[in-house]
Design a protein around this motif. Structure first.
Motif, mmCIF file in Angstrom:
data_model
loop_
_atom_site.group_PDB
_atom_site.id
_atom_site.type_symbol
_atom_site.label_atom_id
_atom_site.label_comp_id
_atom_site.label_asym_id
_atom_site.label_seq_id
_atom_site.Cartn_x
_atom_site.Cartn_y
_atom_site.Cartn_z
ATOM 1 N N GLU A 68 0.807 -1.134 0.131
ATOM 2 C CA GLU A 68 0.057 -0.114 -0.017
ATOM 3 C C GLU A 68 0.898 1.283 -0.192
ATOM 4 O O GLU A 68 1.963 1.355 0.498
ATOM 5 C CB GLU A 68 -0.798 -0.108 1.273
ATOM 6 N N SER A 70 0.654 5.908 -0.836
ATOM 7 C CA SER A 70 -0.027 7.157 -1.150
ATOM 8 C C SER A 70 0.843 7.851 -2.065
ATOM 9 O O SER A 70 2.013 7.701 -1.951
ATOM 10 C CB SER A 70 -0.554 7.818 0.081
ATOM 11 N N VAL A 90 -4.484 6.865 -3.006
ATOM 12 C CA VAL A 90 -4.037 6.047 -2.177
ATOM 13 C C VAL A 90 -4.517 4.905 -3.064
ATOM 14 O O VAL A 90 -5.382 4.537 -3.786
ATOM 15 C CB VAL A 90 -5.041 6.155 -0.980
ATOM 16 N N CYS A 112 -6.839 1.787 -6.684
ATOM 17 C CA CYS A 112 -6.427 3.109 -6.273
ATOM 18 C C CYS A 112 -7.854 3.834 -6.232
ATOM 19 O O CYS A 112 -8.887 3.894 -6.476
ATOM 20 C CB CYS A 112 -5.912 3.761 -7.641
ATOM 21 N N LEU A 115 -7.486 10.783 -3.598
ATOM 22 C CA LEU A 115 -7.521 11.235 -2.052
ATOM 23 C C LEU A 115 -8.078 12.334 -1.854
ATOM 24 O O LEU A 115 -8.124 13.287 -2.490
ATOM 25 C CB LEU A 115 -5.909 11.579 -1.624
ATOM 26 N N ALA A 124 -2.650 8.749 4.570
ATOM 27 C CA ALA A 124 -3.282 7.703 3.864
ATOM 28 C C ALA A 124 -2.638 6.543 3.653
ATOM 29 O O ALA A 124 -3.127 5.291 3.222
ATOM 30 C CB ALA A 124 -3.252 8.673 2.343
ATOM 31 N N ALA A 125 -1.394 6.592 3.768
ATOM 32 C CA ALA A 125 -0.856 5.167 3.404
ATOM 33 C C ALA A 125 -0.932 4.171 4.490
ATOM 34 O O ALA A 125 -0.657 2.916 4.515
ATOM 35 C CB ALA A 125 0.652 5.559 3.402
ATOM 36 N N GLN A 266 -12.053 6.251 3.978
ATOM 37 C CA GLN A 266 -11.682 7.688 3.918
ATOM 38 C C GLN A 266 -12.418 8.589 4.496
ATOM 39 O O GLN A 266 -12.054 9.501 5.012
ATOM 40 C CB GLN A 266 -11.041 7.921 2.230
#
Ligand SMILES: NC(=O)c1ccc[n+]([C@@H]2O[C@H](COP(=O)([O-])OP(=O)(O)OC[C@H]3O[C@@H](n4cnc5c(N)ncnc54)[C@H](OP(=O)(O)O)[C@@H]3O)[C@@H](O)[C@H]2O)c1
Length: 308
Positions: A68, A70, A90, A112, A115, A124-125, A266
């Motif tokens: 994973e 971002s 992300v 994907c 963001l 995000a990561a 998110q």
């Protein structure tokens, strides 16, 4: 580009920084200029060969770890319509596919998500793999009271917030040093497994989410109401029969990259409903140190690698 590569299985020292050609996107792929990378225990389990059937993984060597990241889209494949270069994204694919411990990563667009402007790269990561694991374990379960065991780690700390969003009152269990951390995350009740007699102090719950595989359906049953659910991050074939015999629901995590779930997480994170804790940010070149820390099993929240 620089990437972290290992050419044989072994201790963290096998991770080396290498200079490699930039990967080019196939038709449905994005090339991402990686800004931050989430690290996970599965990364070191694959590297060290300690996962079951690890010998089957050896054929993939040399290997760039990482599930994973971002970053910013730097190129798109010919069939990509939903993303353009410059988009902040992300991405989460799979630890077995790897590739994210790098300055550039190519990944299918279906893995994907664009963001939100309010989401920083490190946060995000940090959330996809651990957050999706927790969400996919908990989603759709009935009940009002959940116990999250191992609530201070990557999966556990997100499970705590996600369970509350799904309507559960959450009892969070970690070591005593993490008590305040669990309260800051919003736990309704906090228990310390290393100072209290957890077995005597705990109540009964509709859901027991075992983030660190400390229990089994048999040993967790006394904490569960009839037809309660035992959820584990480390499923085992020998769990099914004991769970069935006790009338428990059983779910073992097999985390899947699903865009709808990523988007849901998110939304909760940017609106402050679920908190993501990034405990350490290390440069990509210090991936060895990140793995050593992860292997100690004491991570609070997540460890993230950053590109300059
Ligand atoms: N199957 C899947 O799809 C899937 C997906 C994600 C993760 N996993 C697995 O789930 C496990 C957890 O992942 P993670 O990312 O959450 O790991 P992690 O972040 O490394 O977990 C570290 C946390 O575990 C806690 N801990 C360690 N031993 C404990 C114990 N005996 N009782 C209670 N808490 C304990 C520590 O808290 P204290 O310091 O307070 O003890 C620490 O905060 C790993 O084995 C991982 O491989 C599986």
């Amino acid at each position: 580009m620089k990437a972290i590569v290992y050419r044989k299985l072994g201790p963290a020292d096998v991770l080396q920084v290498e200079e490699l050609p930039d990967p080019l996107p196939a038709a449905h792929q994005l090339q991402i200029q990686v800004r931050a990378i989430g690290t996970n225990p599965v990364d070191f389990k694959l590297r060290s060969g300690t996962l079951p059937l690890a010998f089957l993984f050896a054929w993939k060597l040399p290997f760039i770890p990482g599930a994973e990241c971002s970053g910013i889209v730097s190129a798109v494949g010919a069939a990509v319509r939903d993303f353009v270069p410059g988009d902040r994204v992300v991405a989460f694919h799979s630890a077995l596919a790897g590739g994210a411990y790098a300055e550039k990563w190519v990944v299918d667009q279906k893995y994907c998500l664009r963001l939100d402007d309010r989401m920083d790269f490190a946060t995000a990561a940090a959330f996809p793999l651990a957050g999706l694991t927790a969400l996919q374990l908990l989603d759709g379960l009935p009940g009002a009271a959940a116990l999250v065991y191992g609530a201070s780690g990557g999966v556990g700390h997100l499970a705590l917030g996600i369970a509350r969003q799904l309507g559960f009152t959450v009892t969070a269990v970690a070591s005593k040093r993490n008590g305040d951390f669990l309260r800051e995350l919003g736990a309704d009740h906090v228990m310390a497994y290393d100072t209290e007699n957890f077995g005597e102090g705990a109540g009964v719950y509709d859901v027991f989410l075992d983030a660190v595989a400390a229990y089994t359906p048999a040993s967790a049953a006394r904490f569960l109401r009839p037809r309660g659910a035992y959820l584990t991050t480390l499923p085992h074939p020998l769990h099914f029969l004991p769970a069935w015999r006790r009338g428990l629901k059983y779910r073992g995590a097999m985390v899947q990259s699903r865009k709808a779930d990523l988007a849901r997480l998110q939304d909760w994170i940017v609106s402050g409903k679920v908190k993501v804790h990034v405990d350490q940010k290390l440069p990509l070149a210090e991936a060895k140190e990140a793995h050593r820390l992860l292997e100690q099993g004491r991570t609070r929240g997540k460890i993230v690698l950053l590109n300059d």
